[in-house]
Design an enzyme around this catalytic site. Structure first.
Site, mmCIF file in Angstrom:
data_model
loop_
_atom_site.group_PDB
_atom_site.id
_atom_site.type_symbol
_atom_site.label_atom_id
_atom_site.label_comp_id
_atom_site.label_asym_id
_atom_site.label_seq_id
_atom_site.Cartn_x
_atom_site.Cartn_y
_atom_site.Cartn_z
ATOM 1 N N GLY A 198 21.781 -37.531 -3.485
ATOM 2 C CA GLY A 198 22.265 -37.501 -5.684
ATOM 3 C C GLY A 198 23.839 -37.700 -5.098
ATOM 4 O O GLY A 198 24.506 -37.588 -4.744
ATOM 5 N N GLY A 230 26.115 -37.648 -7.419
ATOM 6 C CA GLY A 230 26.919 -37.366 -8.423
ATOM 7 C C GLY A 230 28.346 -36.799 -8.059
ATOM 8 O O GLY A 230 28.862 -37.367 -7.299
ATOM 9 N N GLY A 253 28.876 -35.231 -4.154
ATOM 10 C CA GLY A 253 27.370 -36.095 -3.603
ATOM 11 C C GLY A 253 28.577 -37.547 -4.079
ATOM 12 O O GLY A 253 28.541 -38.539 -2.855
ATOM 13 N N LYS A 290 33.049 -17.521 -0.385
ATOM 14 C CA LYS A 290 32.912 -18.809 -2.021
ATOM 15 C C LYS A 290 32.186 -17.677 -3.117
ATOM 16 O O LYS A 290 32.218 -18.486 -4.544
ATOM 17 C CB LYS A 290 32.553 -20.120 -1.556
ATOM 18 C CG LYS A 290 32.078 -21.285 -1.912
ATOM 19 C CD LYS A 290 33.645 -21.669 -2.493
ATOM 20 C CE LYS A 290 33.065 -22.938 -4.193
ATOM 21 N NZ LYS A 290 31.945 -23.848 -3.585
ATOM 22 N N GLU A 322 23.190 -24.485 -12.488
ATOM 23 C CA GLU A 322 22.729 -23.267 -11.601
ATOM 24 C C GLU A 322 22.948 -21.736 -11.655
ATOM 25 O O GLU A 322 23.073 -21.314 -10.832
ATOM 26 C CB GLU A 322 23.691 -23.858 -10.246
ATOM 27 C CG GLU A 322 23.154 -24.712 -9.336
ATOM 28 C CD GLU A 322 24.010 -25.537 -8.282
ATOM 29 O OE1 GLU A 322 25.563 -25.304 -8.530
ATOM 30 O OE2 GLU A 322 23.588 -25.861 -7.504
#
Ligand code: NAP
Length: 308
Positions: free
Chosen positions: A14, A16, A19, A183, A265
């Site tokens: 990944g 993106g 990454g 988080k 997500e």
């Protein structure tokens, strides 16, 4: 041996926003054998960092069949694309491989370990802000005192050593359960509310939305504590104070994904809170309502909504 001592082979699945930044930073140092695993060919990456812009050559492969076992895998797809990355993991992993899961949420190991042939799988919490400006260009913004966080255990320490010299600041945390939930608490309100209202973070400043966020956070803190996190009674207030420091015109990843008509997500964030509530026998009516609405959007036929 740690990443600091000898050259390691590192595959990044990944390339993106997040990454791409990790790949560019690792390739720039030149100490390790770095390979990007992507769906489209690429031979370099440009990183606009906080201090400078660099362009680094990068070996990128586009077919899992081209992949060979490596010392390290950095899995940096969105959580919902984990299954799609399974063919990469199957080729790259052996029992000796370490897999750093650089995704949001709390269930990294449960999500990824079944796909990794007995490799060591561990979570990495990402704090830096990444934006993909073009397939070969990413921008990094600093968003705190550290860029990444890992548990202060053997894989966490080895990961920290692997990134030595990259400029990415890795925090090692003894109480990683609390850090992971902290988080998630930030994401638990900002992402769903901006995605559902199709408004940027300014919407969190409305008194009624602010009050709703506090209620969602109270409920989530109860689950986090049952899951082992150590959080003070005023944690919801502290989370909202932190969110109020972000510029009102900022979006969230769920907001941008919804605007672009992409899947977002939801299961790794709100879904993980509801699932943790179920594990601990605790009700989560507010998160469950958010989850139902978000799933209904996520699973609907795609159309591009109008931004505000
Ligand atoms: N962006 C941020 O500032 C930020 C901050 C903190 C945490 N995070 C978390 O970091 C994680 C990664 O997010 P991101 O923002 O980097 O997402 P992103 O920009 O969408 O990048 C994900 C990348 O994964 C690639 N991918 C998906 N399936 C693949 C497959 N089967 N094989 C190879 N590549 C595949 C995508 O490729 P294509 O280009 O082909 O679609 C894309 O390049 C998420 O869990 C996110 O919540 C992000």
């Amino acid at each position: 041996m740690t990443g600091h001592d000898k050259q390691q082979s590192v595959a990044i699945i990944g390339l993106g926003s997040i990454g791409g930044i990790a790949a560019a930073c690792l390739a720039d140092v030149g100490r390790h054998d770095v390979t990007g695993c992507a769906r489209r060919p690429l031979d370099h990456l440009t990183l606009e960092g906080p201090d400078r812009t660099i362009t680094v050559p990068l070996r990128v492969i586009t077919e899992p069949a081209m992949a060979e076992p490596v010392d390290w895998v950095l899995l940096v797809t969105k959580a919902q694309d984990t299954q799609a990355a399974a063919p990469w993991l199957a080729r790259l992993c052996t029992q000796a491989t370490r897999v750093a899961v650089m995704q949001n949420g709390i269930d990294h190991v449960e999500r990824v370990a079944p796909l990794t042939r007995g490799a060591t799988v561990f979570p990495v919490v990402v704090y830096y802000n990444g934006e993909r400006l073009a397939p070969d260009r990413v921008r990094m913004r600093i968003a705190g005192d550290h860029d990444l966080a890992v548990a202060d255990d053997e894989p966490g320490r080895a990961f920290s050593a692997l990134l030595d010299g990259t400029g990415l600041r890795v925090r090692r945390e003894a109480d990683f359960v609390t850090l992971k939930w902290r988080k998630l608490l930030l994401n638990a309100v900002a992402n769903p509310i901006t995605a559902l209202t199709l408004q940027r973070q300014a919407v969190l400043r409305r008194a009624d939305v602010h009050a709703l966020c506090l209620d969602v956070l109270e409920e989530t803190v109860r689950i986090a504590r049952a899951d082992g996190a150590t959080l003070p009674d005023d944690e919801p207030k502290l989370v909202m104070e932190r969110l109020m420091k972000f510029a009102p015109e900022l979006g969230t990843s769920m907001y941008f994904d919804r605007l672009a008509g992409r899947a977002f997500e939801v299961e790794a964030l709100t879904g993980a809170i509801v699932a943790a509530g179920e594990r601990h026998g605790l009700a989560t009516p507010l998160n469950r309502m958010l989850l139902t609405l978000l799933r209904a959007i996520n699973e609907a036929p795609r159309e591009t909504p109008t931004p505000r």
